[in-house]
Enzyme design. Structure first.
Site, mmCIF file in Angstrom:
data_model
loop_
_atom_site.group_PDB
_atom_site.id
_atom_site.type_symbol
_atom_site.label_atom_id
_atom_site.label_comp_id
_atom_site.label_asym_id
_atom_site.label_seq_id
_atom_site.Cartn_x
_atom_site.Cartn_y
_atom_site.Cartn_z
ATOM 1 N N GLY A 18 17.715 -80.376 2.803
ATOM 2 C CA GLY A 18 19.098 -80.326 3.253
ATOM 3 C C GLY A 18 19.872 -81.601 2.985
ATOM 4 C CD GLU B 269 14.913 -76.975 0.779
ATOM 5 O OE1 GLU B 269 16.045 -77.358 1.105
ATOM 6 O OE2 GLU B 269 14.360 -77.331 -0.286
#
Length: 271
Positions: free
Chosen positions: A122, A145
């Site tokens: 992020g 991720e």
């Protein structure tokens, strides 16, 4: 600070806001003990700040997004906060983060990321939401991720291919691989590498250059680039001309011409 008047004076828990001169706002992620990881509070606070800039783009002429410390710009979502979350809670938080990234991506004010350290998951999506980025030579980048059973979901699968090309982006996302600051520069992800101690200074210097130019011109140019990239060339050219003609009746256009002919620096008012 003008931004506090716009968003209210409730204290920030995860951000530090600073003004440099009259026109520059620095937004600093301020959780260095956990790599400036993003919590739900961070999401709400970034939406407050960038939402205020969308509501009133005249507050500042340039924004710098950076982090505290030298180890990390942002390590992504705070996974400790996510421990024990139900699927519904996880989805609710992720929707908050989607709104946070959109608030930065569509901010009408030029936004520069100063990546003072690692920008992963992020954190890399925050960087990509900015108009462009400078980075510390010590920074590393990556989307990790897939190693956690998820995927980039804050714009990463759309922004990274647009920045460095689809085939390279797919490789990096599929591998969950990290890459260096030198590679980020070579691939066009960041615009400049700086010594860690000089990063904010050099970023502010660029922001000051931007602030000396006509703010309405920059806003229209940003709109033309962003919208034009989403369409074919013919439509993009129409988008550009539409943006251009909106500048003709402005006082700043007249000031720019007059200053040139009078051999002086223009003083732009954003009108």
């Amino acid at each position: 600070m003008r931004i506090l008047e716009a968003i209210g004076r409730a204290p920030m828990e995860t951000l530090v806001l600073e003004e440099f001169g009259e026109h520059i706002l620095v937004v600093r992620l301020d959780r260095p003990h956990v790599a400036n990881a993003i919590t739900s509070t961070t999401g709400h606070e970034l939406i407050r700040v960038f939402g205020a800039l969308e509501a009133d783009p005249t507050l500042y002429r340039c924004v710098v997004l950076t982090g505290s410390g030298e180890r990390a710009f942002c390590g992504g979502a705070d996974l400790k906060q996510r421990e024990g979350m139900t699927d519904e809670d996880f989805s609710r938080q992720h929707y908050l983060f989607e709104r946070m990234n959109r608030a930065i991506t569509f901010c009408p004010v030029p936004t520069i990321c100063a990546a003072n350290g690692a920008a992963v998951a992020g954190g890399l999506e925050l960087l990509l939401a900015c108009d462009f980025a400078y980075a510390s030579r010590a920074a590393v980048f990556g989307f990790t991720e897939v190693m956690r059973g998820i995927m980039p979901g804050g714009g990463g699968t759309q922004q990274l291919p647009r920045a460095i090309g689809a085939r390279r982006a797919k490789e990096l996302i599929f591998r969950g691989a990290k890459f260096s600051a030198e590679e980020a520069l070579d691939w066009g992800l960041v615009n400049r590498l700086c010594e860690p101690a000089k990063l904010l200074e050099e970023t502010i210097a660029t922001a000051e250059e931007i602030c000396r130019n006509a703010p309405l011109s920059i806003a229209q140019a940003k709109k033309a680039v962003d919208l034009g990239l989403q369409t074919d060339l013919r439509t993009g050219l129409y988008t550009e001309i539409e943006a251009y003609y909106r500048l003709i009746p402005t006082a700043d256009r007249h000031e720019g011409i007059n200053a040139f002919n009078e051999k002086r620096q223009p003083v732009f008012k954003g009108r």
